[in-house]
Structures are given as C-alpha cells and as structure tokens.
Design an enzyme around this catalytic site. Structure first.
Site, mmCIF file in Angstrom:
data_model
loop_
_atom_site.group_PDB
_atom_site.id
_atom_site.type_symbol
_atom_site.label_atom_id
_atom_site.label_comp_id
_atom_site.label_asym_id
_atom_site.label_seq_id
_atom_site.Cartn_x
_atom_site.Cartn_y
_atom_site.Cartn_z
ATOM 1 N N GLU A 86 0.830 -1.192 0.000
ATOM 2 C CA GLU A 86 0.000 0.000 0.000
ATOM 3 C C GLU A 86 0.874 1.254 0.000
ATOM 4 O O GLU A 86 1.885 1.303 0.693
ATOM 5 C CB GLU A 86 -0.796 -0.113 1.299
ATOM 6 C CG GLU A 86 -1.699 0.973 1.688
ATOM 7 C CD GLU A 86 -2.302 0.642 3.060
ATOM 8 O OE1 GLU A 86 -3.120 -0.283 3.158
ATOM 9 O OE2 GLU A 86 -1.915 1.303 4.032
ATOM 10 N N CYS A 332 -3.348 2.629 8.694
ATOM 11 C CA CYS A 332 -2.330 2.207 7.736
ATOM 12 C C CYS A 332 -2.120 0.693 7.827
ATOM 13 O O CYS A 332 -1.937 0.166 8.914
ATOM 14 C CB CYS A 332 -1.044 2.949 8.065
ATOM 15 S SG CYS A 332 0.305 2.475 7.041
#
Ligand code: SAH
Length: 358
Positions: A86, A332
C-alpha cells in the site's frame, strides 16, 4: 527473447546502451522524462530507440481508493511475487503533497497497535519496488498537474529491517541524474533500531529521521512495542543525541495517543523529561483503531489538545498529526489486510476452479 529491463536498473540500462552503441543522451532523456518529470510511460519512452526492451514498472496497480473527505488516495500494488502493498498520497491543504511508501510486506516489529504488524509475515521489498511506488504516484500526480513534494517511509514495514534496499532507494531518489530529489524532503520513520539510525544519519545526514517512541516509560513501551526490549530507552536517547550531533537537524518524535496507556500526567512528565536536551519536535498521533487490537482506544481529541498544550508549556516543540483519508483508511496497513484476505479467497477460488482434480 531477453528479459525486459527496468529503468531503475542502472547497470542493465548501461549494458543495453553499450550493446547497441546508443548515445548517452537517450538514457539521460529517458530518466529525465520518467523520474524527474513523471511523464506517462508512453510519453517518457517515445524517443528511446530500444523502448521495447524496457518494462517501466515492477508493481502492478491492483486497486485505487480516493477519499471523499479530503485529498488522500490509497494505491494498492501487487508485487511480482503476488503480495499486496500500500502507498498513500496525501494532498495537504497547504498545497504540498506527501507520499507515504511501504518498505516491507508485513513487519517483524509486531507492534500491538499496528495492522501491518498483525499480518504475521515480514518480507522486504526490493529497492525497485520501493522506487516504483514513487514513480507511479508521481505519474498519477503529474497527470493531474500536481507535484510530489515529500516522501515519507511511514507505510507498511520497518525501513531499517530492509536497510540495504532503503539506502539504495535513497541513493537513487537523490542522485542528480535519476530522481534528483532533495534529501531534506525525505523522512524515514523507525520503531527505533539504534545502530541503523546512526548509519543512516552518517550516510544521509540531510534525510529526516522520525522515531516512533509512543512511551518514555520502558515497561509501558515494551507492552506495546515488543522490539523495545532489544533497544531500550536509554540507548535510544543516546542514539538521538548522536544523530543530532551528526545531522544538526531535528529528529521527529512520534507519540501515538492511547487512552489509559500513555496519556496520563505522569506519562506526559516522563516524556518531557526524556526529551529534555534533545533537538527534536514532538508529533502526537491520534490512534486509528484496528480490528486486531480491540483492547486499545485512542485518547479523545480534547485530551490530545490538552496534552499538546502542556508539552508546549514545558518547552517542547509539539504538533498534532492531522490524519487524512479516514474513509479509505481504517489505519495504515489495515486496508491491505482486508484486501489480502479477499485476494487470497479469490486466488483459492481460481485455483479450485482451474484444478483438474476439483
Ligand atoms: N515501522 C516504522 C514505520 C511504519 S509505521 C515505525 O514504526 O515508525 C508509521 C507510523 O504509524 C509509526 O509511528 C507507527 O507507530 C504509526 N502507527 C501504526 N499503527 C497505527 C495506528 N493504528 N494508528 C495510528 N498510527 C499508527
């Protein structure tokens, strides 16, 4: 048919150039267009005589999520080995744009509050896979007439557990004939790997360092960060002093605000005491709740503001992190965890479908 060459692989590009007696200007133009101007692959390679030998990317864009609330974009990439990683683009109201990159798939630090740490794997990315996050985000921003200003290693993974690829990435990012980026616009965040922090400060003194401190009390820190046992607070404090001497620049101290864990008046005074005499600024981070840590809760915004006010009163330079992309985020690393699960299910389904025995 030979393997396609990555533009990040300088040696292979040079070999190709010599083999075909290509003038250096073609390589220079390719790098300028791709790494500095972030033009599209098509445009960047159009004048390169051997464009069919090139493969511009090592990562495949798997999904993209744009925030409806603010200027955050999450990019999910698939590595050649089939892992998902990511990157996050943060278009900040001041007009500056920050890219948060991943250095690993999963993370061995296994911090209690971190979705990436709960993945149960830790696989280091190759430097080309870190650089391609920058290239693809840069191209995306250039296509919307934006620019990429800052690069932070705050995505998935512990950068200092992948030290050689981290150093190589920074070398290529700052090399005048490659990305030509300012080292002072790069920040590396670490859970606190002392020796690697010093090596980084020595080799790249202008690159910014951030330490995820999260508590100035050894036993509290050990409860939330298992690696704290290996690198105790006394050693980390000496490390920061040493980095301050080498770099003559502030180290950022990250402090996640967890209710009843590290947000009391005693915690605050302990922190102020620990920071006293260091060239640092404190960044308080609101906690993004994660599924795998139901026992943790974030400190209320008002209490964070009070904590910040008190720290400033004690003479510590303090800011509170404004978190973007809450709607696409859920912390996150968490997105990748969810996607990994559905991705694994999909792979399983495909494997079953294609299996002759099924
Ligand atoms: N391994 C590095 C960089 C990755 S994490 C490090 O530990 O610094 C980047 C930052 O996000 C770290 O400060 C980390 O502690 C913080 N973080 C991790 N999980 C979080 C969560 N659930 N909410 C808010 N911040 C988190």
């Amino acid at each position: 048919m030979t393997e396609p060459i990555s533009p990040f692989d300088s040696e292979a590009i040079e070999q190709l150039r010599q083999q075909h007696r290509l003038d250096r200007q073609y390589v220079r133009a390719l790098r300028n267009r791709l790494f500095k101007q972030f033009r599209s692959d098509e445009d960047a390679t159009s004048n390169f005589p051997l464009r069919d030998s090139l493969q511009c990317h090592v990562l495949q864009q798997y999904r993209r999520f744009d925030s409806d609330l603010d200027g955050a974009t999450k990019l999910l990439f698939r590595t050649e080995a089939g892992m998902l990683i990511e990157s996050v683009i943060l278009r900040i109201a001041t007009g500056r744009t920050t890219l948060c990159v991943s250095s690993q798939v999963g993370c061995a630090a296994a911090c209690d509050f971190c979705a990436t740490g709960k993945m149960g794997i830790a696989k280091s990315l190759d430097y080309t896979e870190i650089l391609d996050q920058v290239l693809q985000a840069g191209q995306l921003l250039a296509a919307e007439d934006g620019s990429l200003d800052n690069i932070v290693f705050m995505g998935m993974g512990e950068p200092f557990h992948n030290e050689s690829n981290l150093h190589k990435t920074i070398e290529v990012l700052t090399a005048p004939d490659h990305f030509n980026r300012s080292p002072s616009r790069i920040l590396v965040s670490t859970v606190g790997v002392s020796d690697a922090m010093i090596r980084m400060a020595q080799r790249f003194p202008k690159v910014n360092l951030a330490l995820s401190l999260h508590s100035a009390d050894q036993s509290t820190r050990e409860k939330i960060i298992p690696l704290a046992r290996r690198y105790p607070l006394d050693q980390l404090r000496t490390t920061i002093q040493r980095c301050n001497e080498i770099q003559s620049r502030e180290v950022m101290i990250e402090y996640l605000m967890l209710r009843d864990v590290n947000d009391s008046v005693i915690d605050r005074d302990c922190l102020a005491n620990w920071l006293d005499g260091l060239n640092v600024h404190l960044n308080l981070i609101p906690y993004n709740p994660i599924e795998d840590a139901p026992h943790l809760t974030g400190t209320e915004p008002d209490a964070i503001a009070d904590f910040a006010g008190a720290m400033k009163g004690l003479g510590v330079k303090t800011t509170v992190r404004y978190s973007l992309g809450r709607d696409i985020d859920a912390a996150c690393g968490q997105l990748v965890r969810k996607e990994n699960r559905s991705y694994a299910l999909q792979l399983n389904a495909n494997a079953t479908r294609h299996s002759p025995t099924a």
